[in-house]
Scaffold this active site. Structure first.
Site, PDB file in Angstrom:
ATOM      1  N   SER A  79       0.835  -1.199   0.000  1.00  0.00           N
ATOM      2  CA  SER A  79       0.000   0.000   0.000  1.00  0.00           C
ATOM      3  C   SER A  79       0.873   1.253   0.000  1.00  0.00           C
ATOM      4  O   SER A  79       1.970   1.258   0.560  1.00  0.00           O
ATOM      5  CB  SER A  79      -0.898   0.015   1.232  1.00  0.00           C
ATOM      6  OG  SER A  79      -1.684  -1.148   1.290  1.00  0.00           O
TER       7      SER A  79
HETATM    8  N1  SAH Z   1      -0.398  -4.541   3.871  1.00  0.00           N
HETATM    9  C1  SAH Z   1       0.148  -5.224   2.744  1.00  0.00           C
HETATM   10  C2  SAH Z   1      -0.888  -5.267   1.638  1.00  0.00           C
HETATM   11  C3  SAH Z   1      -0.644  -6.333   0.678  1.00  0.00           C
HETATM   12  S1  SAH Z   1      -1.867  -6.445  -0.570  1.00  0.00           S
HETATM   13  C4  SAH Z   1       1.386  -4.531   2.238  1.00  0.00           C
HETATM   14  O1  SAH Z   1       1.437  -3.304   2.326  1.00  0.00           O
HETATM   15  O2  SAH Z   1       2.272  -5.204   1.732  1.00  0.00           O
HETATM   16  C5  SAH Z   1      -3.106  -7.409   0.234  1.00  0.00           C
HETATM   17  C6  SAH Z   1      -2.661  -8.715   0.809  1.00  0.00           C
HETATM   18  O3  SAH Z   1      -3.822  -9.401   1.298  1.00  0.00           O
HETATM   19  C7  SAH Z   1      -2.000  -9.646  -0.197  1.00  0.00           C
HETATM   20  O4  SAH Z   1      -0.778 -10.062   0.313  1.00  0.00           O
HETATM   21  C8  SAH Z   1      -2.997 -10.799  -0.322  1.00  0.00           C
HETATM   22  O5  SAH Z   1      -2.400 -12.053  -0.579  1.00  0.00           O
HETATM   23  C9  SAH Z   1      -3.661 -10.781   1.039  1.00  0.00           C
HETATM   24  N2  SAH Z   1      -4.966 -11.421   1.080  1.00  0.00           N
HETATM   25  C10 SAH Z   1      -5.968 -11.371   0.162  1.00  0.00           C
HETATM   26  N3  SAH Z   1      -7.013 -12.114   0.571  1.00  0.00           N
HETATM   27  C11 SAH Z   1      -6.671 -12.642   1.779  1.00  0.00           C
HETATM   28  C12 SAH Z   1      -7.332 -13.501   2.706  1.00  0.00           C
HETATM   29  N4  SAH Z   1      -8.557 -13.974   2.490  1.00  0.00           N
HETATM   30  N5  SAH Z   1      -6.676 -13.826   3.843  1.00  0.00           N
HETATM   31  C13 SAH Z   1      -5.427 -13.359   4.100  1.00  0.00           C
HETATM   32  N6  SAH Z   1      -4.749 -12.549   3.255  1.00  0.00           N
HETATM   33  C14 SAH Z   1      -5.363 -12.195   2.108  1.00  0.00           C
END
Ligand code: SAH
Length: 230
Positions: A79
């Site tokens: 993000s």
């Molecule tokens: N806060 C993180 C955001 C990553 S993008 C950062 O800044 O790096 C969102 C993340 O949510 C991804 O890694 C994706 O794999 C995860 N995600 C999506 N659906 C999910 C679920 N049902 N349970 C756990 N993680 C999930």
């Protein structure tokens, strides 16, 4: 000649080398966050010392502090700094939170920021490759008040509930009922909601004794909250 830096040695992030690099870029990011309306001194000072560049691929590290999301592999993104700051500000209260559940560890940057502001972070990620790397990075930064779980976070993480805060960094079309249930009375859930390709809303839900209050925060664009693990 030896290059000696004065640092606060009590901070877990005071390793030279990791922190020494990109200091100017980090400071510029902080100035930008202030102009974007982020005013909480604690959040700004934590983001000023957290080395965001170690959370992304080295080839992209010159963009690490820029004002946009970046790819972190597996089709996912880190993000943008403003969104991390904004979600963190929405989550925190006057009192220090004892425990926070994070859904979507991703590269672990938001996890690192939270771990320095709350008692304990429980972080759930559905993609194992991302989780393993994030865990390694957070250990490098000596942030140990984090428990990780490779699972579908739409179900929350029941064993450690209730949570004083829950932060979700991927967007469901509807708020999962289990997350609402695992929120403590007075606890806050910060979550983007909406389908892909349309304007999603970042919302703050506060659990009260009699139910839930909803506050709409920003228009955002997050990757989807997906079912199952991978
Ligand atoms: N806060 C993180 C955001 C990553 S993008 C950062 O800044 O790096 C969102 C993340 O949510 C991804 O890694 C994706 O794999 C995860 N995600 C999506 N659906 C999910 C679920 N049902 N349970 C756990 N993680 C999930």
């Amino acid at each position: 000649m030896m290059n000696i830096e004065l640092q606060n040695m009590s901070s877990p992030l005071s390793h030279r080398g990791i922190n020494g690099a990109f200091q100017r870029e980090r400071q510029r990011m902080i100035e930008r966050l202030k102009t974007q309306g982020i005013v909480e001194p604690k959040i700004l000072s934590i983001m000023a010392k957290t080395p965001r560049h170690i959370f992304i691929d080295e080839a992209l590290s010159s963009h690490a502090y820029a004002d946009h999301a970046l790819p972190i592999g597996y089709g996912q993104t880190i993000s943008q700094p403003y969104i991390v700051a904004c979600m963190t500000a929405a989550l925190l209260t006057q009192n220090r939170l004892d425990n926070v559940l994070e859904i979507g560890t991703g590269c672990g940057y938001q996890t690192a920021v939270l771990a320095q502001l709350v008692g304990k972070v429980y972080s759930v990620e559905r993609i194992e490759g991302l989780l393993l790397k994030a865990r390694e990075r957070l250990a490098t930064l000596a942030l140990y008040n984090i428990d990780f779980h490779h699972a579908d976070g739409s179900w929350g993480w029941k064993e450690n509930a209730p949570y004083q805060g829950i932060i979700v960094t991927a967007a469901p079309e509807q708020i999962p009922a289990d997350l609402l249930e695992q929120l403590d009375i007075g606890g806050r859930l910060i979550i983007p909601v909406g389908a892909q390709g349309v304007a999603q809303k970042l919302v703050k839900i506060i659990r009260t004794r009699s139910g839930y209050e909803q506050h709409d925060l920003e228009t955002v664009s997050f990757v989807p909250l997906r079912k199952g693990v991978s």
